[in-house]
Design a protein around this motif. Sequence first.
Motif, mmCIF file in Angstrom:
data_model
loop_
_atom_site.group_PDB
_atom_site.id
_atom_site.type_symbol
_atom_site.label_atom_id
_atom_site.label_comp_id
_atom_site.label_asym_id
_atom_site.label_seq_id
_atom_site.Cartn_x
_atom_site.Cartn_y
_atom_site.Cartn_z
ATOM 1 N N HIS A 1 0.817 -1.102 -0.177
ATOM 2 C CA HIS A 1 0.268 0.415 0.494
ATOM 3 C C HIS A 1 0.937 1.319 0.189
ATOM 4 O O HIS A 1 0.193 2.335 -0.720
ATOM 5 C CB HIS A 1 -0.915 0.067 0.833
ATOM 6 N N ASP A 2 1.718 1.064 0.695
ATOM 7 C CA ASP A 2 2.968 2.694 0.993
ATOM 8 C C ASP A 2 3.782 2.740 -0.113
ATOM 9 O O ASP A 2 4.851 2.654 -0.856
ATOM 10 C CB ASP A 2 3.619 2.477 2.182
ATOM 11 N N HIS B 1 5.407 4.991 -1.407
ATOM 12 C CA HIS B 1 7.082 5.448 -1.072
ATOM 13 C C HIS B 1 8.651 5.935 -1.602
ATOM 14 O O HIS B 1 9.055 6.739 -1.390
ATOM 15 C CB HIS B 1 6.653 6.211 0.372
ATOM 16 N N HIS C 1 1.119 9.635 -3.128
ATOM 17 C CA HIS C 1 1.575 8.579 -2.630
ATOM 18 C C HIS C 1 1.027 6.922 -3.255
ATOM 19 O O HIS C 1 1.340 5.834 -3.817
ATOM 20 C CB HIS C 1 2.745 7.858 -1.976
ATOM 21 N N HIS D 1 -6.591 3.334 -0.519
ATOM 22 C CA HIS D 1 -5.570 3.678 1.014
ATOM 23 C C HIS D 1 -5.322 5.115 1.718
ATOM 24 O O HIS D 1 -6.438 4.774 3.212
ATOM 25 C CB HIS D 1 -4.753 2.646 1.837
ATOM 26 N N ASP E 1 -3.571 -0.738 8.196
ATOM 27 C CA ASP E 1 -1.958 0.281 8.441
ATOM 28 C C ASP E 1 -1.336 0.342 9.642
ATOM 29 O O ASP E 1 -0.703 1.042 9.762
ATOM 30 C CB ASP E 1 -2.903 1.262 6.958
HETATM 31 FE FE LIG Z 1 -0.026 5.146 2.898
#
Ligand SMILES: [Fe+2]
Length: 445
Positions: free
Chosen positions: A55-56, A59, A80, A104, A161
């Motif tokens: 999900h990240d 970044h 992001h 998200h 998360d």
């Molecule tokens: Fe995030």
Amino acid sequence: MLVNPSEQIIELLKLQQDVGYIGEPLSQLAHALQCADFAAQEDADECVILAALLHDIGHFCDPRAGAMLADGIDFGVHRHEAVGAEYLRLSGLDETIATLVEQHVNAKRYLVATRPAYAAKLSAASQQTLAFQGGPMLADEMLAFEQQARFTDILKLRAWDEAAKRLDVSLPPVSHYSAMLRRNKTQRLSMAELAFFATNGYLHIKDWFNATEVAAICAEVAQLQALPDSPGKWMKYYEHTARGKQLCRIENFLPYQPRLERLARGRSTLGLISELMGESAVLFKEKLNLKLAAGNGFAAHQDAPAFTSFDQHYHITMMLSVDETTQANGCLEVASGAHLKGLLAMNPDLTMTQTAIDQLSWQSVETQPGDLLLFDSYLPHRSAMNETDRARRALYITYNRQGEGGDVRDAYFSAKRAAFPPENERQPGMVYTGGVFNVGNPVDK
Ligand SMILES: [Fe+2]
Ligand SMILES: [Fe+2]
């Protein structure tokens, strides 16, 4: 050299081992692994587990992406979620994964707008970034957000998360997700693999499931073996061997084994078979062949003549190797390319005639646990007895074309139960030959 996108994703995640998770005292990698593990613990779909893992990724997947800066502090890549989703789409992953990743941040905006208690509990860093992210959702945005097919999963992902900030937990390494990534692409097979299947009538895929996944499948299979004979439910069949009477096959078990049901009808498996078929595939039937020590082999046959009950003409079977299969324990032997010859000469019991067998060249296909062997219903195949002292277990899951009658699984097992019932359902004095339901195999009649 071309880089495999799944491997690149794994490498990118590994690089985050020492990179801090914005505003929190753990690494990006630790955050990703914890999030994926929460999803796995809740038995989420593989796409949801992968979305949790990735999900990240926005970044750190694109060094050119702009940052969110506030008071001189770097809060990570601006938008992001969109950067990550785009990267995952370009990497060829299933669209569901990209969609979940893309949403998200919206989940946070939705929860802030709908749950005051949630807003009050946001971390300092998360409160800072909320402004960059568009602030709380407006009423019309909330309505649209709730209408999404994956609304529930999006909110769950958000909860994982926020919880994935624990320190000092030990979890499976990121390489654990390699096999899952490969299974959840928009296109799982290369042109070379598709061409091999078309030419040879089978395809051996190594390591489709990793060792941890195989251990879970083995546990399900062991449960299945331990089930008692039970009229009207799963169907257990026996054979006679040098070691006496022993269990050789179990059928119709998916309604009682939800994890195996998900394996057989899950998105990644149906996607894989559909790619080979060139159209939508649907589950036809399932069986577990045990071939315990001293278990008998199978006479040479094609499946096609046995699979005609519902006016269907084409099937693909997925053999999933539970144990290793070798020449010593009676692995599958195939007549490569002979699927193109159509139906070959048969004996009255639908096994192949000796003349037809002798005209083909046969090769053994040895497999390791977690491998798949996919084969066409016209491919001649056979196997020898198990000469070792350990079981050679394999799941055989067969699929038909959606366009050829759709889902006939329940009708198939009803017909089989009537024509060739498991031993505990047989009437004394009755003779059951099995007909098309018992071709080439060693089951007691
Ligand atoms: Fe995030
Ligand atoms: Fe996160």
